[in-house]
Design an enzyme around this catalytic site. Structure first.
Site, PDB file in Angstrom:
ATOM      1  N   GLY A  20      -5.483 -61.588 -54.721  1.00 26.93           N
ATOM      2  CA  GLY A  20      -5.515 -60.554 -55.756  1.00 26.93           C
ATOM      3  C   GLY A  20      -6.274 -61.065 -56.967  1.00 26.93           C
ATOM      4  N   LYS A  46      12.352 -49.285 -67.052  1.00 18.23           N
ATOM      5  CA  LYS A  46      11.054 -49.098 -66.403  1.00 18.23           C
ATOM      6  C   LYS A  46      10.798 -47.608 -66.212  1.00 18.23           C
ATOM      7  CE  LYS A  46       7.764 -51.589 -64.363  1.00 18.23           C
ATOM      8  NZ  LYS A  46       7.208 -52.870 -64.769  1.00 18.23           N
ATOM      9  N   GLY A  54      -7.436 -59.473 -59.660  1.00 16.99           N
ATOM     10  CA  GLY A  54      -7.481 -58.422 -60.674  1.00 16.99           C
ATOM     11  C   GLY A  54      -7.362 -59.016 -62.058  1.00 16.99           C
ATOM     12  N   VAL A  62      -4.880 -60.292 -63.664  1.00 22.53           N
ATOM     13  CA  VAL A  62      -4.174 -61.570 -63.764  1.00 22.53           C
ATOM     14  C   VAL A  62      -4.853 -62.631 -62.901  1.00 22.53           C
ATOM     15  CG1 VAL A  62      -1.978 -62.745 -63.366  1.00 22.53           C
ATOM     16  CG2 VAL A  62      -1.984 -60.393 -64.204  1.00 22.53           C
TER      17      VAL A  62
HETATM   18  P1  NAD Z   1      -4.737 -55.478 -60.715  1.00 26.87           P
HETATM   19  O1  NAD Z   1      -4.552 -54.118 -60.185  1.00 26.87           O
HETATM   20  O2  NAD Z   1      -5.645 -55.703 -61.875  1.00 26.87           O
HETATM   21  O3  NAD Z   1      -5.243 -56.464 -59.556  1.00 26.87           O
HETATM   22  C1  NAD Z   1      -4.737 -56.448 -58.252  1.00 26.87           C
HETATM   23  C2  NAD Z   1      -5.811 -57.004 -57.354  1.00 26.87           C
HETATM   24  O4  NAD Z   1      -5.242 -57.174 -56.059  1.00 26.87           O
HETATM   25  C3  NAD Z   1      -7.036 -56.110 -57.203  1.00 26.87           C
HETATM   26  O5  NAD Z   1      -8.218 -56.867 -57.363  1.00 26.87           O
HETATM   27  C4  NAD Z   1      -6.916 -55.563 -55.780  1.00 26.87           C
HETATM   28  O6  NAD Z   1      -8.170 -55.303 -55.176  1.00 26.87           O
HETATM   29  C5  NAD Z   1      -6.213 -56.727 -55.100  1.00 26.87           C
HETATM   30  N1  NAD Z   1      -5.526 -56.394 -53.867  1.00 26.87           N
HETATM   31  C6  NAD Z   1      -4.924 -55.245 -53.513  1.00 26.87           C
HETATM   32  N2  NAD Z   1      -4.395 -55.359 -52.280  1.00 26.87           N
HETATM   33  C7  NAD Z   1      -4.678 -56.606 -51.846  1.00 26.87           C
HETATM   34  C8  NAD Z   1      -4.387 -57.346 -50.670  1.00 26.87           C
HETATM   35  N3  NAD Z   1      -3.698 -56.806 -49.673  1.00 26.87           N
HETATM   36  N4  NAD Z   1      -4.809 -58.633 -50.591  1.00 26.87           N
HETATM   37  C9  NAD Z   1      -5.518 -59.194 -51.589  1.00 26.87           C
HETATM   38  N5  NAD Z   1      -5.821 -58.548 -52.730  1.00 26.87           N
HETATM   39  C10 NAD Z   1      -5.395 -57.278 -52.862  1.00 26.87           C
HETATM   40  O7  NAD Z   1      -3.240 -56.000 -61.051  1.00 26.87           O
HETATM   41  P2  NAD Z   1      -2.830 -57.141 -62.066  1.00 26.87           P
HETATM   42  O8  NAD Z   1      -2.567 -56.538 -63.401  1.00 26.87           O
HETATM   43  O9  NAD Z   1      -3.746 -58.298 -61.932  1.00 26.87           O
HETATM   44  O10 NAD Z   1      -1.376 -57.531 -61.480  1.00 26.87           O
HETATM   45  C11 NAD Z   1      -1.276 -58.243 -60.264  1.00 26.87           C
HETATM   46  C12 NAD Z   1       0.178 -58.381 -59.855  1.00 26.87           C
HETATM   47  O11 NAD Z   1       0.909 -59.050 -60.892  1.00 26.87           O
HETATM   48  C13 NAD Z   1       0.909 -57.049 -59.631  1.00 26.87           C
HETATM   49  O12 NAD Z   1       1.849 -57.222 -58.611  1.00 26.87           O
HETATM   50  C14 NAD Z   1       1.629 -56.810 -60.947  1.00 26.87           C
HETATM   51  O13 NAD Z   1       2.787 -56.017 -60.780  1.00 26.87           O
HETATM   52  C15 NAD Z   1       1.995 -58.245 -61.326  1.00 26.87           C
HETATM   53  N6  NAD Z   1       2.167 -58.424 -62.765  1.00 26.87           N
HETATM   54  C16 NAD Z   1       1.134 -58.162 -63.605  1.00 26.87           C
HETATM   55  C17 NAD Z   1       1.316 -58.353 -64.971  1.00 26.87           C
HETATM   56  C18 NAD Z   1       0.198 -58.093 -65.949  1.00 26.87           C
HETATM   57  O14 NAD Z   1       0.314 -58.518 -67.117  1.00 26.87           O
HETATM   58  N7  NAD Z   1      -0.905 -57.471 -65.532  1.00 26.87           N
HETATM   59  C19 NAD Z   1       2.553 -58.805 -65.472  1.00 26.87           C
HETATM   60  C20 NAD Z   1       3.583 -59.071 -64.555  1.00 26.87           C
HETATM   61  C21 NAD Z   1       3.383 -58.878 -63.203  1.00 26.87           C
END
Ligand code: NAD
Length: 370
Positions: free
Chosen positions: A190, A87, A192, A194
């Site tokens: 969340g 990482k 976002g 995902v």
């Molecule tokens: P992202 O940044 O696109 O979305 C995160 C969302 O969470 C945002 O909409 C943000 O406003 C919201 N958020 C932040 N703080 C918050 C809170 N306290 N309560 C509610 N919502 C809140 O991230 P993502 O790519 O969707 O990833 C989400 C999670 O999944 C992360 O922890 C990431 O490490 C994990 N993850 C993502 C992937 C991937 O392929 N994107 C793969 C494995 C793990």
């Protein structure tokens, strides 16, 4: 010029036999980054590069890299990928929203220095376009876009969302005995990359949604498109639902929330959902089924590892995630151990077996040479 310093982290509290850890900095662009290679027994280490502007010190960034790289070894092993765990984290300035091209290239030179021991990809704060910039200075990059819809590549999030969806199905079947998600109450925190795609899939499968985000526009979208109810982020963990799907931040199962959890299932995408490993034991003792985060959210890394192959083939590989989780749940029941512990044990066994196989190969080579 990127300055690369080989670090001795053997005294660090997050040290777990890490193979290589480097600090990279570039005075011209302002880059400060850490790359941690945890283990390459199974193959070169693959793990995303995180760009984060809330590290208060270099030690916080290093700690993150050490923890996350170890998690990648477990994640890649359990996803049966021919890859080890690594990482990278870039320490962003407090007001920085995205990495600059100069920072990305300076980071890419550090990746290149490791000569394939570490392969980088997207993570929080780093997107597909950033990977294209890094690709200009090193070939050890994955998660690049594909130029054809039927070929795997680009943003891993939709694959992560599909994997989490399959994981929720497996969890609901195991815990509630239901083959369908129709009318199952799922809360997603969340919305976002995902979380929103997960909501789409859950809605299509007939689940009843409650969503929460710090962005009200995202909640409005989920409400209007997927009929979701909304709740405040602080109320999320205590919701009376069938499934909690944390898809925002890590550490959501912690000393403050654990006694308030009513849902029988926790199955979401967020990394490091358990604030401490003991929280996995407490969930188990309370009869709450926890889908280990690095297993259920492996869809993204599977897609990154399968870049360039057909989407159909990648989707087939993702289907295995549900089966892997079901096997962990059964073993957890049989051995009366937390699912988080069972997952770690299986991952460690896969790495140990690969190490034995490698040493067997070396012996064979020596025999043939003599
Ligand atoms: P992202 O940044 O696109 O979305 C995160 C969302 O969470 C945002 O909409 C943000 O406003 C919201 N958020 C932040 N703080 C918050 C809170 N306290 N309560 C509610 N919502 C809140 O991230 P993502 O790519 O969707 O990833 C989400 C999670 O999944 C992360 O922890 C990431 O490490 C994990 N993850 C993502 C992937 C991937 O392929 N994107 C793969 C494995 C793990």
């Amino acid at each position: 010029m990127t300055v690369i310093i080989d670090m001795d982290v053997s005294g660090h509290e997050e040290y777990a036999g890490h193979q290589t850890v480097v600090k990279a900095y570039d005075p011209a662009s302002g880059l400060v980054a850490f790359i941690a290679v945890h283990d390459t027994t199974i193959g070169p280490s693959l793990g995303g590069c995180r760009f984060w502007n809330r590290y208060n010190s270099e030690d916080e960034a290093l700690t993150d890299a050490l923890r996350l790289s170890r998690g990648m070894t477990y994640k890649n092993a359990l996803a049966r990928l021919p890859l080890g765990g690594g990482k990278a984290v870039i320490m962003a300035k407090p007001d920085a929203k995205a990495p600059t091209q100069e920072e990305l290239k300076a980071f890419g030179r550090a990746v290149d220095f490791l000569n394939g021991e570490y392969i980088t990809a997207e993570d929080v704060g780093v997107c597909v376009e950033d990977m294209m910039v890094i690709r200009e200075v090193t070939e050890h990059v994955s998660g690049l876009p594909s130029d054809h819809d039927e070929i795997t590549g680009g943003d891993p999030s939709p694959y992560t969302a599909y994997g989490v969806f399959l994981g929720i199905q497996a969890s609901v079947k195991h815990k509630l005995g239901k083959d369908s998600l129709k009318d199952v109450r799922v809360a997603v925190a969340g919305l976002g990359h995902v979380g929103m795609d997960l909501c789409r899939r859950l809605h299509e499968a007939g689940a009843k949604l409650i969503v929460s985000d710090i962005r009200s526009d995202a909640m409005d979208t989920a409400a209007s498109q997927y009929g979701a109810k909304t709740c405040k982020p602080d109320d999320f963990m205590a919701l009376d639902v069938d499934v909690l799907a944390p898809c925002a931040l890590g550490g959501v199962v912690n000393d403050d929330t654990i006694e308030t959890i009513k849902a029988p299932i926790i199955a979401g995408a967020a990394n490091n959902q358990l604030a401490r490993s003991e929280h996995g034991t407490i969930l188990h003792d309370k009869g709450i089924l926890y889908a280990p985060d690095y297993v259920i959210n492996a869809g993204g890394v599977i897609s990154v590892a399968m870049s360039g192959q057909s989407v159909d083939k990648t989707m087939e590989r993702l289907e295995e995630l549900g089966e892997t989780l079901a096997a962990i749940f059964r073993q957890s029941e049989r051995l009366n151990l937390p699912t988080s512990v069972v997952a770690d044990k299986i991952a460690e066994k896969i790495v140990e077996e690969a190490a034995l196989e490698n040493s067997g190969d070396v012996m064979q080579e020596k025999k043939q040479a003599s």
